[in-house]
Design a protein around this motif. Structure first.
Motif, PDB file in Angstrom:
ATOM      1  N   GLU A 395       0.831  -1.207   0.000  1.00 45.69           N
ATOM      2  CA  GLU A 395       0.000   0.000   0.000  1.00 45.69           C
ATOM      3  C   GLU A 395       0.866   1.257   0.000  1.00 45.69           C
ATOM      4  OE1 GLU A 395      -3.071   2.338  -0.384  1.00 45.69           O
ATOM      5  OE2 GLU A 395      -3.296   0.161  -0.321  1.00 45.69           O
ATOM      6  N   SER A 396       0.517   2.200  -0.880  1.00 48.85           N
ATOM      7  CA  SER A 396       1.240   3.479  -0.957  1.00 48.85           C
ATOM      8  C   SER A 396       0.318   4.675  -0.781  1.00 48.85           C
ATOM      9  CB  SER A 396       1.954   3.594  -2.316  1.00 48.85           C
ATOM     10  OG  SER A 396       2.916   2.586  -2.454  1.00 48.85           O
ATOM     11  N   GLY A 397      -0.915   4.441  -0.376  1.00 50.81           N
ATOM     12  CA  GLY A 397      -1.836   5.544  -0.152  1.00 50.81           C
ATOM     13  C   GLY A 397      -2.627   5.911  -1.382  1.00 50.81           C
ATOM     14  N   LEU A 398      -3.314   7.055  -1.309  1.00 51.21           N
ATOM     15  CA  LEU A 398      -4.289   7.408  -2.337  1.00 51.21           C
ATOM     16  C   LEU A 398      -4.276   8.905  -2.623  1.00 51.21           C
ATOM     17  CD1 LEU A 398      -6.776   6.406  -4.026  1.00 51.21           C
ATOM     18  CD2 LEU A 398      -8.169   6.985  -2.030  1.00 51.21           C
ATOM     19  N   LEU A 399      -4.136   9.249  -3.897  1.00 49.45           N
ATOM     20  CA  LEU A 399      -4.317  10.637  -4.339  1.00 49.45           C
ATOM     21  C   LEU A 399      -5.802  10.854  -4.596  1.00 49.45           C
ATOM     22  CD1 LEU A 399      -1.324  11.067  -6.816  1.00 49.45           C
ATOM     23  CD2 LEU A 399      -1.602  12.179  -4.592  1.00 49.45           C
ATOM     24  N   LEU A 400      -6.392  11.815  -3.916  1.00 42.50           N
ATOM     25  CA  LEU A 400      -7.829  12.060  -4.067  1.00 42.50           C
ATOM     26  C   LEU A 400      -8.152  12.874  -5.308  1.00 42.50           C
ATOM     27  CD1 LEU A 400      -8.958  12.777  -0.396  1.00 42.50           C
ATOM     28  CD2 LEU A 400      -8.953  10.617  -1.659  1.00 42.50           C
ATOM     29  N   THR A 401      -7.168  13.627  -5.811  1.00 36.76           N
ATOM     30  CA  THR A 401      -7.368  14.405  -7.026  1.00 36.76           C
ATOM     31  C   THR A 401      -6.290  14.001  -8.029  1.00 36.76           C
ATOM     32  OG1 THR A 401      -8.159  16.267  -5.688  1.00 36.76           O
ATOM     33  CG2 THR A 401      -7.645  16.713  -7.997  1.00 36.76           C
ATOM     34  N   PRO A 402      -6.668  13.568  -9.220  1.00 37.06           N
ATOM     35  CA  PRO A 402      -5.670  13.197 -10.222  1.00 37.06           C
ATOM     36  C   PRO A 402      -4.698  14.346 -10.483  1.00 37.06           C
ATOM     37  CG  PRO A 402      -7.863  12.526 -10.926  1.00 37.06           C
ATOM     38  CD  PRO A 402      -8.045  13.383  -9.712  1.00 37.06           C
ATOM     39  N   PRO A 403      -3.408  14.045 -10.659  1.00 33.85           N
ATOM     40  CA  PRO A 403      -2.396  15.106 -10.823  1.00 33.85           C
ATOM     41  C   PRO A 403      -2.715  16.106 -11.927  1.00 33.85           C
ATOM     42  CG  PRO A 403      -1.329  12.994 -10.489  1.00 33.85           C
ATOM     43  CD  PRO A 403      -2.783  12.702 -10.624  1.00 33.85           C
ATOM     44  N   GLU A 404      -3.178  15.627 -13.088  1.00 32.39           N
ATOM     45  CA  GLU A 404      -3.450  16.543 -14.193  1.00 32.39           C
ATOM     46  C   GLU A 404      -4.641  17.450 -13.881  1.00 32.39           C
ATOM     47  OE1 GLU A 404      -5.569  12.649 -14.903  1.00 32.39           O
ATOM     48  OE2 GLU A 404      -3.545  13.284 -14.296  1.00 32.39           O
ATOM     49  N   VAL A 405      -5.628  16.914 -13.168  1.00 34.21           N
ATOM     50  CA  VAL A 405      -6.785  17.721 -12.770  1.00 34.21           C
ATOM     51  C   VAL A 405      -6.361  18.779 -11.759  1.00 34.21           C
ATOM     52  CG1 VAL A 405      -9.014  17.675 -11.583  1.00 34.21           C
ATOM     53  CG2 VAL A 405      -8.449  15.885 -13.235  1.00 34.21           C
ATOM     54  N   LEU A 406      -5.583  18.367 -10.777  1.00 29.18           N
ATOM     55  CA  LEU A 406      -5.117  19.308  -9.767  1.00 29.18           C
ATOM     56  C   LEU A 406      -4.279  20.412 -10.397  1.00 29.18           C
ATOM     57  CD1 LEU A 406      -5.157  19.819  -6.686  1.00 29.18           C
ATOM     58  CD2 LEU A 406      -2.994  18.572  -6.550  1.00 29.18           C
ATOM     59  N   SER A 407      -3.411  20.050 -11.322  1.00 29.12           N
ATOM     60  CA  SER A 407      -2.567  21.049 -11.986  1.00 29.12           C
ATOM     61  C   SER A 407      -3.413  22.076 -12.738  1.00 29.12           C
ATOM     62  CB  SER A 407      -1.608  20.358 -12.955  1.00 29.12           C
ATOM     63  OG  SER A 407      -0.808  21.307 -13.627  1.00 29.12           O
ATOM     64  N   ASP A 408      -4.420  21.608 -13.471  1.00 29.27           N
ATOM     65  CA  ASP A 408      -5.291  22.535 -14.210  1.00 29.27           C
ATOM     66  C   ASP A 408      -6.018  23.480 -13.262  1.00 29.27           C
ATOM     67  OD1 ASP A 408      -4.531  21.366 -16.577  1.00 29.27           O
ATOM     68  OD2 ASP A 408      -6.340  20.133 -16.781  1.00 29.27           O
ATOM     69  N   LEU A 409      -6.504  22.934 -12.154  1.00 28.41           N
ATOM     70  CA  LEU A 409      -7.213  23.777 -11.182  1.00 28.41           C
ATOM     71  C   LEU A 409      -6.282  24.834 -10.589  1.00 28.41           C
ATOM     72  CD1 LEU A 409      -9.341  21.095  -9.256  1.00 28.41           C
ATOM     73  CD2 LEU A 409     -10.220  22.921 -10.721  1.00 28.41           C
ATOM     74  N   VAL A 410      -5.099  24.414 -10.175  1.00 25.18           N
ATOM     75  CA  VAL A 410      -4.163  25.349  -9.543  1.00 25.18           C
ATOM     76  C   VAL A 410      -3.794  26.472 -10.515  1.00 25.18           C
ATOM     77  CG1 VAL A 410      -1.864  25.623  -8.553  1.00 25.18           C
ATOM     78  CG2 VAL A 410      -3.237  23.625  -7.953  1.00 25.18           C
ATOM     79  N   HIS A 411      -3.493  26.121 -11.749  1.00 21.65           N
ATOM     80  CA  HIS A 411      -3.119  27.152 -12.729  1.00 21.65           C
ATOM     81  C   HIS A 411      -4.246  28.146 -12.956  1.00 21.65           C
ATOM     82  CE1 HIS A 411       0.336  24.594 -13.677  1.00 21.65           C
ATOM     83  NE2 HIS A 411       0.826  25.584 -14.403  1.00 21.65           N
ATOM     84  N   GLN A 412      -5.487  27.656 -13.011  1.00 19.15           N
ATOM     85  CA  GLN A 412      -6.605  28.568 -13.258  1.00 19.15           C
ATOM     86  C   GLN A 412      -6.881  29.446 -12.039  1.00 19.15           C
ATOM     87  OE1 GLN A 412      -8.117  28.925 -16.353  1.00 19.15           O
ATOM     88  NE2 GLN A 412      -8.776  30.795 -15.303  1.00 19.15           N
ATOM     89  N   PHE A 413      -6.800  28.866 -10.835  1.00 17.02           N
ATOM     90  CA  PHE A 413      -7.009  29.680  -9.631  1.00 17.02           C
ATOM     91  C   PHE A 413      -5.925  30.752  -9.513  1.00 17.02           C
ATOM     92  CE2 PHE A 413      -9.654  26.092  -7.902  1.00 17.02           C
ATOM     93  CZ  PHE A 413     -10.789  26.850  -7.683  1.00 17.02           C
ATOM     94  N   TRP A 414      -4.703  30.389  -9.868  1.00 18.20           N
ATOM     95  CA  TRP A 414      -3.606  31.386  -9.839  1.00 18.20           C
ATOM     96  C   TRP A 414      -3.904  32.516 -10.825  1.00 18.20           C
ATOM     97  CZ3 TRP A 414       0.053  31.582 -14.135  1.00 18.20           C
ATOM     98  CH2 TRP A 414       0.971  32.613 -13.993  1.00 18.20           C
ATOM     99  N   LYS A 415      -4.311  32.187 -12.036  1.00 15.39           N
ATOM    100  CA  LYS A 415      -4.610  33.208 -13.042  1.00 15.39           C
ATOM    101  C   LYS A 415      -5.731  34.133 -12.579  1.00 15.39           C
ATOM    102  CE  LYS A 415      -3.155  30.381 -16.992  1.00 15.39           C
ATOM    103  NZ  LYS A 415      -3.607  29.608 -18.187  1.00 15.39           N
ATOM    104  N   ASP A 416      -6.669  33.580 -11.788  1.00 16.24           N
ATOM    105  CA  ASP A 416      -7.812  34.374 -11.338  1.00 16.24           C
ATOM    106  C   ASP A 416      -7.553  35.095 -10.014  1.00 16.24           C
ATOM    107  OD1 ASP A 416      -9.169  33.681 -13.586  1.00 16.24           O
ATOM    108  OD2 ASP A 416     -10.539  32.277 -12.634  1.00 16.24           O
ATOM    109  N   GLY A 417      -6.302  35.071  -9.555  1.00 18.82           N
ATOM    110  CA  GLY A 417      -5.931  35.881  -8.394  1.00 18.82           C
ATOM    111  C   GLY A 417      -6.191  35.267  -7.043  1.00 18.82           C
TER     112      GLY A 417
END
Length: 635
Positions: A395-417
């Motif tokens: 067992e290595s644990g669980l990512l609750l948000t897929p990396p590519e989804v998280l990356s897209d969200l972070v970039h958009q939130f950053w762009k929106d201030g």
């Protein structure tokens, strides 16, 4: 007489002398007296119409300002809602006098000067800036107090508490359509250490047929009754970012994890209940010296509630909200941008909360379906690790948000201030998030000073990533009581090498160029009392509330768990004041006691900066002050 003699000017000596009229002494006295009366009247006028001016002084010089220019002073002067001055009493007094006083002898100016009121704190007390909790859950704390299950040691004790609650509320006892909600249970504290099931909530006739939903202590799982399962009907086989726990036959057991909790048809809180939860939390927060709270997962509905409170002037302390919507689709349009909002200017919303991985150890809830079936209970290996757990190699644990989804969200939130704050427990999650932040900061033009991204928890990191988080300037927002709660399990889960990067608070602090480490509690997962976090940070010992006089303990003895990661008292105080303020873009207004900043401060009955470590836990708040006004206790 010759012409020249007619027009010649007589020598000065021959001119007639002017008569010198003596200046009456009475007039001189009148003028002097008028000046003195005018000066006194001006001084009295300014004092009278500035009644909110007062001083707080400590004869033991025990006012800790967290101001690098004057870290420790004898007095602070408060004018209205701000700190007017700091220093010695005589210095502050001289600087506060009208400029006219410089033309008057000192003895005379002392006679006519009207001093503001002075509050002298006890010599054993201490004054510190108002404390902040950089990671908490405001309404959930109040919710937990209605049917508190924290500290229960068995399933039977839970059942008894619910029965008492039912009998104490006739409107619920006489109406089985009313929901019963509670929070705080932790199966790892029970003899069996097994997760409960829906059928356990029908052991007693008082509970049979009732709608019951009980939230786990960490907020990552809910346990429901059979009647709730009936109400839910057919359930999906899988839930993205969540889990429906099932038995060997595939039937739901009544435990819903993370995103699966959204399937439970719990009625929305009424405004009356929400207000009740809010007031409970605020009362307890102020009683423990908290003048600022960062709410770590505010839904749009909760933000609306807090906004209404702010606009009505009903926020007793400062709130910094992290907006959150449990969706992998961009939801930034649902979160408003608010800065020092409301009548009192105490509400700010400019950040969002995202989740990378699950919880772990004593407060974890997330497992793969296969592992659940093999164990027959919900385990504690949910934090996403780069390598398998030392005590569970498969067992290595669980990512609750897929990396590519998280990356897209972070970039958009950053762009929106938006400031972006991400929940990360395991080293895989921390590594992934640092990769995303690094891309924005080094390739996309992100400015660390204006963005200030945060990793919430930052619990397990590789040594290289500890260096990297410091190099990038990303803020690690940590909770010291998590270290002392988890230290009995941590090394077993991680092994002797990986543990070196876990709960490494001093290492994280030293890695950052500006030495910023905001501290919080994660209440109601942990206590709302910030002194427990202060104690955990400086002692690395666990406190047993059932034996308050017993010394703290740790797997490494009385010297603390991995004592090299202890914070000094000054570092811990800064983490709970100025560093938390920096993490919420408020360091120019709060976080230290300096002229021009808000007059938020706390008086403790013991000097937490010098008292023996064990005495920190018995220290009480004497007064909590926000905007210069006492909101708890008395000066």
């Amino acid at each position: 007489m010759s012409e020249s003699e007619k027009f010649s000017v007589p020598p000065p000596a021959s001119r007639p002398k002017k008569t010198q009229v003596p200046f009456p002494l009475k007039t001189v006295r009148t003028i002097i007296l008028s000046v003195l009366v005018s000066v006194w009247a001006y001084d009295a006028y300014t004092t009278l119409f500035d009644a909110e001016t007062y001083l707080v002084c400590s004869e033991s010089n025990s006012i800790y300002t967290v101001d690098a220019l004057k870290p420790q002073v004898t007095c602070i002067s408060i004018k209205g809602s701000e700190i007017a001055d700091t220093g010695r009493l005589d210095e502050i007094t001289n600087r506060s006098r009208p400029q006219l006083f410089q033309y008057i002898p000192e003895a005379l100016s002392n006679l006519i000067h009207t001093s503001p009121r002075i509050y002298n704190v006890d010599a054993n007390s201490v004054v510190v800036p108002g404390l902040a909790d950089a990671h908490a859950h405001i309404l959930e704390y109040g919710f937990m107090t209605q049917l508190p299950l924290a500290g229960t040691k068995s399933l039977l004790e839970i059942i008894d508490l619910i029965k008492e609650y039912v009998h104490a509320h006739p409107e619920i006892e006489n109406d089985k359509t009313q929901w019963i909600e509670g929070m705080g249970w932790d199966q790892t504290k029970w003899p069996s250490a097994q997760f409960p099931s829906a059928s356990d909530l029908e052991q007693d006739l008082v509970l049979t047929g009732r709608l019951i939903s009980l939230t786990r202590v960490d907020g990552h799982a809910k346990w429901v009754s059979p009647h709730v399962l009936e109400l839910m009907g057919e359930l999906p086989e899988t839930v993205s970012g969540g889990l429906i726990v099932r038995d060997a036959d595939g039937r739901p057991t009544g435990i819903f994890v993370d995103n699966a909790m959204a399937l439970i048809p719990i009625p929305e809180w009424t405004e009356e209940r929400t207000n009740q939860f809010f007031e409970t939390t605020m009362k307890d927060a102020l009683a423990h010296g908290l003048t600022s709270i960062h709410d770590a997962m505010s839904s749009p509905e909760q933000i609306s509630f807090f906004r209404k409170k702010a606009e009505a002037g009903e926020l007793p302390n400062r709130l910094y909200l992290m907006g959150h919507v449990p969706s992998n689709e961009y939801w930034g349009s649902r979160i408003p941008h608010l800065l020092n909002h409301g009548k009192q200017g105490r509400l700010t919303v400019k950040s969002v909360k995202l989740v990378a991985d699950g919880m772990w150890i004593a407060t974890s809830c997330v497992l793969t379906q296969n592992l659940l079936q093999s164990l027959g209970a919900l385990g504690s290996w949910g934090a996403a690790l780069l390598e398998p757990y030392s005590d569970k190699p498969d067992e290595s644990g669980l990512l609750l948000t897929p990396p590519e989804v998280l990356s897209d969200l972070v970039h958009q939130f950053w762009k929106d201030g938006f400031q972006v704050n991400i929940h990360c427990i395991g080293d895989d999650a921390n590594n992934m998030v640092l990769n995303i932040f690094e891309d924005i900061l080094t390739k996309q033009g992100g400015n660390i000073t204006t963005w200030r991204p945060r990793i919430e928890h930052a619990q397990i990191m590789t040594l290289d990533d500890i260096k990297r988080i410091g190099r990038l300037g990303v803020l690690a927002s940590v909770q010291p009581t998590h270290a002392t709660s988890d230290m009995g399990y941590a090394e077993t889960r991680l092994g002797p090498e990986r543990i070196k990067g876990a709960y490494a608070y001093q290492s994280l602090l030293q890695a950052t160029p500006n030495h910023v480490l905001p501290l919080g509690s994660d209440f109601p997962v942990e206590s709302i009392n910030p002194l427990l976090g202060f104690y955990a940070a400086v002692a690395r010992l666990r406190f047993d509330p059932s034996h308050p006089d017993a010394p703290g303990t740790s797997p490494h003895g009385s010297g603390g768990w991995y004592p090299e990661e202890k914070l000094t008292r000054a570092q811990a105080l800064k983490g709970m004041t100025l560093d938390a303020a920096y993490a919420s873009f408020a360091e120019k207004d709060i976080g230290s006691l300096a002229p021009g900043k808000k007059a938020d401060f706390v008086v403790f009955n013991k000097n937490i900066m010098t008292t023996p470590v064990a005495d920190i836990l018995t220290t009480k708040v004497s007064a909590t002050v926000v905007d210069g006004r006492v909101v708890y206790g008395a000066l």
